[in-house]
Design an enzyme around this catalytic site. Structure first.
Site, PDB file in Angstrom:
ATOM      1  N   GLU A  79       1.798   1.258  -1.904  1.00 63.86           N
ATOM      2  CA  GLU A  79       3.181   0.816  -1.707  1.00 63.86           C
ATOM      3  C   GLU A  79       3.784   1.424  -0.436  1.00 63.86           C
ATOM      4  OE1 GLU A  79       7.343   1.749  -3.931  1.00 63.86           O
ATOM      5  OE2 GLU A  79       5.641   1.389  -5.259  1.00 63.86           O
ATOM      6  N   HIS A 118       0.290  10.333   0.238  1.00 67.56           N
ATOM      7  CA  HIS A 118       0.983  11.121  -0.785  1.00 67.56           C
ATOM      8  C   HIS A 118       0.082  11.307  -1.986  1.00 67.56           C
ATOM      9  CE1 HIS A 118       2.108   6.860  -1.180  1.00 67.56           C
ATOM     10  NE2 HIS A 118       2.147   7.031  -2.487  1.00 67.56           N
ATOM     11  N   HIS A 135       0.153  12.021  -5.980  1.00 66.31           N
ATOM     12  CA  HIS A 135       0.961  12.035  -7.204  1.00 66.31           C
ATOM     13  C   HIS A 135       0.490  13.191  -8.084  1.00 66.31           C
ATOM     14  CE1 HIS A 135       2.613   7.776  -7.051  1.00 66.31           C
ATOM     15  NE2 HIS A 135       1.588   7.630  -6.230  1.00 66.31           N
ATOM     16  N   ASP A 155       9.088  11.760  -7.805  1.00 66.18           N
ATOM     17  CA  ASP A 155       8.982  10.303  -7.703  1.00 66.18           C
ATOM     18  C   ASP A 155      10.231   9.702  -8.332  1.00 66.18           C
ATOM     19  OD1 ASP A 155       8.233   7.493  -8.266  1.00 66.18           O
ATOM     20  OD2 ASP A 155       6.250   8.139  -7.603  1.00 66.18           O
ATOM     21  N   ILE A 156      10.838   8.767  -7.631  1.00 64.26           N
ATOM     22  CA  ILE A 156      12.114   8.204  -8.082  1.00 64.26           C
ATOM     23  C   ILE A 156      11.920   7.272  -9.290  1.00 64.26           C
ATOM     24  CG2 ILE A 156      12.209   6.110  -6.644  1.00 64.26           C
ATOM     25  CD1 ILE A 156      15.060   8.639  -6.985  1.00 64.26           C
TER      26      ILE A 156
HETATM   27  P1  AMP Z   1       2.013   4.223  -4.081  1.00 65.41           P
HETATM   28  O1  AMP Z   1       2.188   4.027  -2.582  1.00 65.41           O
HETATM   29  O2  AMP Z   1       1.336   3.049  -4.724  1.00 65.41           O
HETATM   30  O3  AMP Z   1       1.352   5.537  -4.401  1.00 65.41           O
HETATM   31  O4  AMP Z   1       3.473   4.270  -4.710  1.00 65.41           O
HETATM   32  C1  AMP Z   1       4.556   4.892  -4.037  1.00 65.41           C
HETATM   33  C2  AMP Z   1       5.352   5.754  -4.984  1.00 65.41           C
HETATM   34  O5  AMP Z   1       6.465   6.249  -4.250  1.00 65.41           O
HETATM   35  C3  AMP Z   1       5.888   5.031  -6.208  1.00 65.41           C
HETATM   36  O6  AMP Z   1       5.519   5.763  -7.374  1.00 65.41           O
HETATM   37  C4  AMP Z   1       7.409   5.028  -5.989  1.00 65.41           C
HETATM   38  O7  AMP Z   1       8.138   5.168  -7.185  1.00 65.41           O
HETATM   39  C5  AMP Z   1       7.605   6.222  -5.073  1.00 65.41           C
HETATM   40  N1  AMP Z   1       8.768   6.121  -4.211  1.00 65.41           N
HETATM   41  C6  AMP Z   1       9.085   5.099  -3.393  1.00 65.41           C
HETATM   42  N2  AMP Z   1      10.240   5.333  -2.736  1.00 65.41           N
HETATM   43  C7  AMP Z   1      10.663   6.551  -3.155  1.00 65.41           C
HETATM   44  C8  AMP Z   1      11.797   7.369  -2.868  1.00 65.41           C
HETATM   45  N3  AMP Z   1      12.736   6.978  -1.994  1.00 65.41           N
HETATM   46  N4  AMP Z   1      11.916   8.555  -3.492  1.00 65.41           N
HETATM   47  C9  AMP Z   1      10.977   8.968  -4.373  1.00 65.41           C
HETATM   48  N5  AMP Z   1       9.881   8.251  -4.686  1.00 65.41           N
HETATM   49  C10 AMP Z   1       9.729   7.046  -4.099  1.00 65.41           C
END
Ligand code: AMP
Length: 133
Positions: free
Chosen positions: A88, A93, A95, A29-30
């Site tokens: 988001e 995905h 975590h 995760d970035i």
């Molecule tokens: P959620 O959809 O609420 O589970 O959150 C999406 C997750 O994806 C967040 O923790 C972001 O930090 C992560 N994220 C979004 N874009 C990227 C990326 N380009 N590379 C890695 N992680 C990402």
């Protein structure tokens, strides 16, 4: 249009790769909650994890289990926590978060930031352990 996570799995957008197979991909995760915070995704585009077919979600979970084992070896912790939000990014995905305490799982915590070299080293350490499984 492809999701950002499809582009990541296809290598069109860079990521810190932690694990992969034909069907699934894992990367850091970035904006991590803690170092080693990893996301697992299916290569197939599906938004809501509970729309996945039984067989597919079972294989996804087995993949996540292996990634969690690799994380736990690379980043010794009490347990690796698992969470699914998906509020988001509209691409399913999981975590995976190395936990020292339950506070590490609080998504309301401020996100951390690590230099690129540290992120690369973390991903490499997880991938090295994943390949041993
Ligand atoms: P959620 O959809 O609420 O589970 O959150 C999406 C997750 O994806 C967040 O923790 C972001 O930090 C992560 N994220 C979004 N874009 C990227 C990326 N380009 N590379 C890695 N992680 C990402």
């Amino acid at each position: 249009m492809a999701t950002i996570f499809t582009k990541i799995a296809n290598g069109e957008i860079p990521s810190y790769k932690c694990a992969e197979n034909d069907e699934f991909y894992a990367f850091l995760d970035i904006n991590p909650l803690v170092k080693g915070h990893t996301l697992c995704i299916p290569r197939r585009e599906v938004d809501y994890i509970f729309d996945m077919e039984d067989d597919e979600i079972a294989r996804f979970q087995v993949f996540a289990k292996k990634v969690a084992q690799a994380i736990k070896t690379a980043f010794p912790c009490v347990k690796v926590g698992e969470a699914v939000l998906g509020l988001e990014v509209p691409h399913a995905h999981i975590h995976l978060i190395p936990m020292q305490s339950e506070k590490d799982m609080l998504f309301s915590n401020p996100k951390k930031s690590f230099p690129a070299e540290e992120m690369q080293a973390a991903a490499d350490a997880i991938y090295a352990e994943f390949k041993k499984l």
